[in-house]
Design a protein around this motif. Sequence first.
Motif, PDB file in Angstrom:
ATOM      1  N   THR A  39       0.852  -1.188   0.000  1.00  0.00           N
ATOM      2  CA  THR A  39       0.000   0.000   0.000  1.00  0.00           C
ATOM      3  C   THR A  39       0.884   1.233   0.000  1.00  0.00           C
ATOM      4  N   GLU A  40       0.246   2.390  -0.056  1.00  0.00           N
ATOM      5  CA  GLU A  40       0.997   3.647  -0.027  1.00  0.00           C
ATOM      6  C   GLU A  40       1.776   3.792   1.286  1.00  0.00           C
ATOM      7  N   VAL A  44      -7.011   1.990   6.056  1.00  0.00           N
ATOM      8  CA  VAL A  44      -6.123   2.069   4.892  1.00  0.00           C
ATOM      9  C   VAL A  44      -6.730   2.978   3.834  1.00  0.00           C
ATOM     10  N   ARG A  45      -5.877   3.374   2.910  1.00  0.00           N
ATOM     11  CA  ARG A  45      -6.340   4.203   1.799  1.00  0.00           C
ATOM     12  C   ARG A  45      -7.219   3.366   0.876  1.00  0.00           C
ATOM     13  N   ASP A  68      -5.922   1.749  -2.367  1.00  0.00           N
ATOM     14  CA  ASP A  68      -4.977   0.635  -2.238  1.00  0.00           C
ATOM     15  C   ASP A  68      -5.675  -0.714  -2.091  1.00  0.00           C
ATOM     16  N   ILE A  69      -6.902  -0.716  -1.551  1.00  0.00           N
ATOM     17  CA  ILE A  69      -7.539  -1.999  -1.222  1.00  0.00           C
ATOM     18  C   ILE A  69      -8.935  -2.168  -1.818  1.00  0.00           C
TER      19      ILE A  69
END
Length: 198
Positions: free
Chosen positions: A165-166, A180-181, A184-185
Amino acid sequence: MGDTRQFGDLATQLMLEARRSSQSDTLLKYNDGLVRSIIREQRDLEKAANKIDTPVPPALMLIQTAIMRNKRCLLAYHAHRTDRLRDMYWACGCALPHILSNEGEDIRSRLSPHEVDYLREYNANVMEFRSQFAAELDITAGIETPPKEINVVVRVVKDCGIIQTELGAIDFKKGQRFVVRRADIEHLIVQGFLQEVE
């Protein structure tokens, strides 16, 4: 070729099979035997056409028409199957293992080896294209509703391993929660590995 069967009967059977697949909204098993029989019929028709000496007799026109119809039916059957495969690929969030795995409905057993190769190459092309936009956009995410926030709280439903991820690598293990962003997911949510927590 037998006298009881007309030219193009096999191609008609192939088109009926594609129509049944469309009407039932399922991908039927690849009919390798029927496709091979049509190709053999094509070769027999071409040999028969080459034996005719006189210029443009009705028999030659009939044979040429049967050859062209068989070709169109073969192309239509394979185009129908590749369209269905692409639709399935995008519907599962571009998760090739979901399509080719043995979990649930065994789709792989219905595919020809060439279709499996096609899916793998298609997936590689999508992933290569997606990597060009990874920071700004996830092209595999659905666009039905725009995201409300950049970050999202998710719960891991199925183990999906380490994901880059970032913020770095995250090991998603069943039962854990993460913030999480979304970009990304998002694909993991669509594939059913993660579940968004309200």
